[in-house]
Scaffold this motif. Structure first.
Motif, PDB file in Angstrom:
ATOM      1  N   LEU A  65       7.455  27.738 138.216  1.00 31.57           N
ATOM      2  CA  LEU A  65       6.032  27.861 138.528  1.00 31.57           C
ATOM      3  C   LEU A  65       5.819  28.529 139.883  1.00 31.57           C
ATOM      4  O   LEU A  65       4.922  29.365 140.038  1.00 31.57           O
ATOM      5  CB  LEU A  65       5.352  26.499 138.487  1.00 31.57           C
ATOM      6  N   LEU A  66       6.623  28.177 140.861  1.00 31.26           N
ATOM      7  CA  LEU A  66       6.514  28.789 142.177  1.00 31.26           C
ATOM      8  C   LEU A  66       6.836  30.278 142.096  1.00 31.26           C
ATOM      9  O   LEU A  66       6.157  31.108 142.706  1.00 31.26           O
ATOM     10  CB  LEU A  66       7.429  28.097 143.187  1.00 31.26           C
ATOM     11  N   GLY A  67       7.852  30.637 141.322  1.00 30.87           N
ATOM     12  CA  GLY A  67       8.197  32.041 141.153  1.00 30.87           C
ATOM     13  C   GLY A  67       7.084  32.816 140.471  1.00 30.87           C
ATOM     14  O   GLY A  67       6.742  33.935 140.885  1.00 30.87           O
ATOM     15  N   ALA A  68       6.479  32.226 139.428  1.00 29.58           N
ATOM     16  CA  ALA A  68       5.376  32.885 138.730  1.00 29.58           C
ATOM     17  C   ALA A  68       4.180  33.047 139.661  1.00 29.58           C
ATOM     18  O   ALA A  68       3.546  34.110 139.699  1.00 29.58           O
ATOM     19  CB  ALA A  68       4.989  32.086 137.487  1.00 29.58           C
ATOM     20  N   TYR A  69       3.863  32.013 140.424  1.00 27.44           N
ATOM     21  CA  TYR A  69       2.754  32.081 141.367  1.00 27.44           C
ATOM     22  C   TYR A  69       3.002  33.169 142.405  1.00 27.44           C
ATOM     23  O   TYR A  69       2.109  33.963 142.724  1.00 27.44           O
ATOM     24  CB  TYR A  69       2.543  30.734 142.058  1.00 27.44           C
ATOM     25  N   THR A  70       4.211  33.235 142.934  1.00 23.88           N
ATOM     26  CA  THR A  70       4.545  34.236 143.945  1.00 23.88           C
ATOM     27  C   THR A  70       4.406  35.644 143.372  1.00 23.88           C
ATOM     28  O   THR A  70       3.843  36.535 144.009  1.00 23.88           O
ATOM     29  CB  THR A  70       5.973  34.015 144.470  1.00 23.88           C
ATOM     30  N   PHE A  71       4.894  35.851 142.158  1.00 27.88           N
ATOM     31  CA  PHE A  71       4.779  37.158 141.509  1.00 27.88           C
ATOM     32  C   PHE A  71       3.311  37.546 141.332  1.00 27.88           C
ATOM     33  O   PHE A  71       2.918  38.675 141.640  1.00 27.88           O
ATOM     34  CB  PHE A  71       5.493  37.141 140.150  1.00 27.88           C
ATOM     35  N   LEU A  72       2.494  36.620 140.839  1.00 28.56           N
ATOM     36  CA  LEU A  72       1.071  36.908 140.645  1.00 28.56           C
ATOM     37  C   LEU A  72       0.376  37.218 141.968  1.00 28.56           C
ATOM     38  O   LEU A  72      -0.503  38.073 142.040  1.00 28.56           O
ATOM     39  CB  LEU A  72       0.386  35.747 139.932  1.00 28.56           C
ATOM     40  N   HIS A  73       0.786  36.538 143.017  1.00 31.64           N
ATOM     41  CA  HIS A  73       0.206  36.790 144.338  1.00 31.64           C
ATOM     42  C   HIS A  73       0.589  38.184 144.840  1.00 31.64           C
ATOM     43  O   HIS A  73      -0.247  38.905 145.385  1.00 31.64           O
ATOM     44  CB  HIS A  73       0.664  35.724 145.334  1.00 31.64           C
ATOM     45  N   VAL A  74       1.836  38.563 144.643  1.00 29.62           N
ATOM     46  CA  VAL A  74       2.309  39.868 145.114  1.00 29.62           C
ATOM     47  C   VAL A  74       1.561  41.008 144.414  1.00 29.62           C
ATOM     48  O   VAL A  74       1.190  41.991 145.049  1.00 29.62           O
ATOM     49  CB  VAL A  74       3.836  40.003 144.893  1.00 29.62           C
ATOM     50  N   ILE A  75       1.307  40.874 143.121  1.00 33.90           N
ATOM     51  CA  ILE A  75       0.592  41.939 142.405  1.00 33.90           C
ATOM     52  C   ILE A  75      -0.924  41.757 142.470  1.00 33.90           C
ATOM     53  O   ILE A  75      -1.669  42.487 141.828  1.00 33.90           O
ATOM     54  CB  ILE A  75       1.061  42.058 140.939  1.00 33.90           C
ATOM     55  N   GLU A  76      -1.353  40.776 143.258  1.00 29.63           N
ATOM     56  CA  GLU A  76      -2.774  40.487 143.471  1.00 29.63           C
ATOM     57  C   GLU A  76      -3.530  40.285 142.161  1.00 29.63           C
ATOM     58  O   GLU A  76      -4.630  40.795 141.951  1.00 29.63           O
ATOM     59  CB  GLU A  76      -3.422  41.597 144.311  1.00 29.63           C
ATOM     60  N   ALA A  77      -2.918  39.527 141.269  1.00 28.70           N
ATOM     61  CA  ALA A  77      -3.527  39.243 139.972  1.00 28.70           C
ATOM     62  C   ALA A  77      -4.555  38.129 140.088  1.00 28.70           C
ATOM     63  O   ALA A  77      -4.469  37.280 140.969  1.00 28.70           O
ATOM     64  CB  ALA A  77      -2.445  38.828 138.976  1.00 28.70           C
ATOM     65  N   GLU A  78      -5.526  38.157 139.205  1.00 34.36           N
ATOM     66  CA  GLU A  78      -6.494  37.076 139.098  1.00 34.36           C
ATOM     67  C   GLU A  78      -6.308  36.437 137.729  1.00 34.36           C
ATOM     68  O   GLU A  78      -6.370  37.113 136.708  1.00 34.36           O
ATOM     69  CB  GLU A  78      -7.916  37.616 139.249  1.00 34.36           C
TER      70      GLU A  78
END
Length: 71
Positions: free
Chosen positions: A27-40
């Motif tokens: 979950l932390l990895g998925a959250y970090t990835f979404l944050h890096v690509i600035e996903a909503e």
């Protein structure tokens, strides 16, 4: 530091199951990835079946934040 080490050696301290640690890491990895690509992400649609809100004010607040304006 001393208190933490004493608590870690206590009979009341249990290491979480490896499945929990694996899930938290994913979950932390998925959250970090979404944050890096600035996903909503509309997380409310994902979590809604699992969480029952008790307070009407919470439901109204979530609705206000998730309803997109009509163009």
């Amino acid at each position: 530091m001393n208190r933490a080490s004493r608590n870690a050696l206590s009979v009341h301290f249990d290491v979480p199951p490896k499945e929990f640690i694996f899930l938290a890491r994913k979950l932390l990895g998925a959250y970090t990835f979404l944050h890096v690509i600035e996903a909503e992400v509309r997380g409310n649609t994902i979590l809604e079946p699992f969480i029952h809100m008790q307070e009407e004010a919470d439901v109204i607040l979530v609705d206000q934040k998730t309803i997109s304006p009509v163009d």
